[in-house]
Structures are given as C-alpha cells and as structure tokens.
Scaffold this motif. Structure first.
Motif, PDB file in Angstrom:
ATOM      1  N   THR A   1     -11.196  27.213  24.982  1.00 49.58           N
ATOM      2  CA  THR A   1     -12.381  26.772  25.714  1.00 49.58           C
ATOM      3  C   THR A   1     -13.488  26.334  24.759  1.00 49.58           C
ATOM      4  OG1 THR A   1     -13.193  29.050  25.938  1.00 49.58           O
ATOM      5  CG2 THR A   1     -11.874  28.170  27.754  1.00 49.58           C
ATOM      6  N   TYR A   2     -13.593  26.999  23.624  1.00 47.74           N
ATOM      7  CA  TYR A   2     -14.563  26.587  22.598  1.00 47.74           C
ATOM      8  C   TYR A   2     -14.179  25.203  22.080  1.00 47.74           C
ATOM      9  CZ  TYR A   2     -17.299  26.518  18.299  1.00 47.74           C
ATOM     10  OH  TYR A   2     -18.153  26.161  17.295  1.00 47.74           O
ATOM     11  N   PHE A   3     -12.894  25.028  21.746  1.00 49.84           N
ATOM     12  CA  PHE A   3     -12.437  23.738  21.235  1.00 49.84           C
ATOM     13  C   PHE A   3     -12.643  22.632  22.268  1.00 49.84           C
ATOM     14  CE2 PHE A   3      -9.169  20.482  20.577  1.00 49.84           C
ATOM     15  CZ  PHE A   3      -9.588  20.026  19.341  1.00 49.84           C
ATOM     16  N   ALA A   4     -12.378  22.922  23.527  1.00 56.44           N
ATOM     17  CA  ALA A   4     -12.589  21.922  24.582  1.00 56.44           C
ATOM     18  C   ALA A   4     -14.050  21.500  24.645  1.00 56.44           C
ATOM     19  CB  ALA A   4     -12.135  22.479  25.933  1.00 56.44           C
ATOM     20  N   SER A   5     -14.950  22.447  24.451  1.00 59.25           N
ATOM     21  CA  SER A   5     -16.377  22.104  24.476  1.00 59.25           C
ATOM     22  C   SER A   5     -16.788  21.293  23.247  1.00 59.25           C
ATOM     23  CB  SER A   5     -17.238  23.365  24.625  1.00 59.25           C
ATOM     24  OG  SER A   5     -17.154  24.185  23.486  1.00 59.25           O
ATOM     25  N   VAL A   6     -16.074  21.458  22.139  1.00 58.69           N
ATOM     26  CA  VAL A   6     -16.319  20.629  20.956  1.00 58.69           C
ATOM     27  C   VAL A   6     -15.927  19.190  21.275  1.00 58.69           C
ATOM     28  CG1 VAL A   6     -15.569  20.126  18.589  1.00 58.69           C
ATOM     29  CG2 VAL A   6     -16.063  22.488  19.274  1.00 58.69           C
ATOM     30  N   GLU A   7     -14.740  19.010  21.833  1.00 60.25           N
ATOM     31  CA  GLU A   7     -14.283  17.664  22.176  1.00 60.25           C
ATOM     32  C   GLU A   7     -15.175  17.010  23.225  1.00 60.25           C
ATOM     33  OE1 GLU A   7     -10.163  17.295  23.208  1.00 60.25           O
ATOM     34  OE2 GLU A   7      -9.551  17.370  21.120  1.00 60.25           O
ATOM     35  N   ALA A   8     -15.746  17.814  24.095  1.00 58.07           N
ATOM     36  CA  ALA A   8     -16.625  17.287  25.143  1.00 58.07           C
ATOM     37  C   ALA A   8     -18.029  16.983  24.621  1.00 58.07           C
ATOM     38  CB  ALA A   8     -16.693  18.269  26.308  1.00 58.07           C
ATOM     39  N   GLY A   9     -18.292  17.366  23.374  1.00 56.95           N
ATOM     40  CA  GLY A   9     -19.602  17.107  22.783  1.00 56.95           C
ATOM     41  C   GLY A   9     -20.675  18.084  23.200  1.00 56.95           C
ATOM     42  N   ARG A  10     -20.264  19.258  23.642  1.00 57.17           N
ATOM     43  CA  ARG A  10     -21.227  20.267  24.089  1.00 57.17           C
ATOM     44  C   ARG A  10     -21.502  21.345  23.042  1.00 57.17           C
ATOM     45  NH1 ARG A  10     -17.879  19.903  28.827  1.00 57.17           N
ATOM     46  NH2 ARG A  10     -16.962  21.892  28.238  1.00 57.17           N
ATOM     47  N   ARG A  11     -20.935  21.199  21.858  1.00 56.20           N
ATOM     48  CA  ARG A  11     -21.121  22.203  20.808  1.00 56.20           C
ATOM     49  C   ARG A  11     -21.677  21.566  19.544  1.00 56.20           C
ATOM     50  NH1 ARG A  11     -20.348  27.764  21.863  1.00 56.20           N
ATOM     51  NH2 ARG A  11     -19.023  27.802  23.689  1.00 56.20           N
ATOM     52  N   ASN A  12     -22.593  22.260  18.928  1.00 56.61           N
ATOM     53  CA  ASN A  12     -23.075  21.900  17.604  1.00 56.61           C
ATOM     54  C   ASN A  12     -22.401  22.893  16.667  1.00 56.61           C
ATOM     55  OD1 ASN A  12     -24.464  20.853  15.471  1.00 56.61           O
ATOM     56  ND2 ASN A  12     -26.430  21.756  16.036  1.00 56.61           N
ATOM     57  N   ILE A  13     -21.202  22.547  16.220  1.00 56.80           N
ATOM     58  CA  ILE A  13     -20.365  23.523  15.524  1.00 56.80           C
ATOM     59  C   ILE A  13     -20.694  23.638  14.039  1.00 56.80           C
ATOM     60  CG2 ILE A  13     -18.535  23.156  17.194  1.00 56.80           C
ATOM     61  CD1 ILE A  13     -16.931  21.703  15.075  1.00 56.80           C
ATOM     62  N   SER A  14     -20.257  24.734  13.460  1.00 58.58           N
ATOM     63  CA  SER A  14     -20.513  25.008  12.040  1.00 58.58           C
ATOM     64  C   SER A  14     -19.576  24.192  11.159  1.00 58.58           C
ATOM     65  CB  SER A  14     -20.312  26.499  11.750  1.00 58.58           C
ATOM     66  OG  SER A  14     -18.933  26.816  11.807  1.00 58.58           O
TER      67      SER A  14
END
Length: 72
Positions: free
Chosen positions: A34-47
């Motif tokens: 679910t975290y990875f899906a939110s990265v692909e969706a552009g909803r995460r500012n990941i480290s």
C-alpha cells in the motif's frame, strides 16, 4: 504535474517493463504494497533510502530512475 506524480509515473512505467505487479515488486524490494502504491500514485514524498530501494529493484541507477522525468 508535481514531482511526486512524475516520479510515480516513471516508477510505474519501469515496473511495467519488468512485467511485475505492484504486489510482487513491493515484496521484491521489501516494501509495504500500500505504501508502494501510494508512491506510484504520487501521494508520497519518499525518502532517498526508499528511492534507492526502488531503483535497485528496477535494476536501474538513481540517475536512470530520474532520467527524463520531466518528460514523462
């Protein structure tokens, strides 16, 4: 589009080229799906650590991961 969305689209494109589902890829890189899906969706500012993990899973360098990102 913001940088997070552009990055997510780039990751998704490269993952599709490998023929992997989100679930299989997330398992491969030991990241919650679910975290990875939110990265692909552009909803995460990941480290940067997670960006490196994604690049390794995609078998690309960090530079290649960001290559032409503004054109995606």
């Amino acid at each position: 589009m913001n940088i997070q969305t552009l990055f997510g689209k780039r990751v998704q494109k490269l993952r599709h080229e490998l023929g992997l589902s989100q679930e299989k890829f997330a398992l491969l890189i030991e990241m919650d799906r679910t975290y990875f899906a939110s990265v692909e969706a552009g909803r995460r500012n990941i480290s940067i650590c997670n960006i490196e993990k994604i690049a390794r899973g995609l078998n690309v360098s960090l530079g290649d991961l960001f290559k032409d990102i503004e054109k995606e």
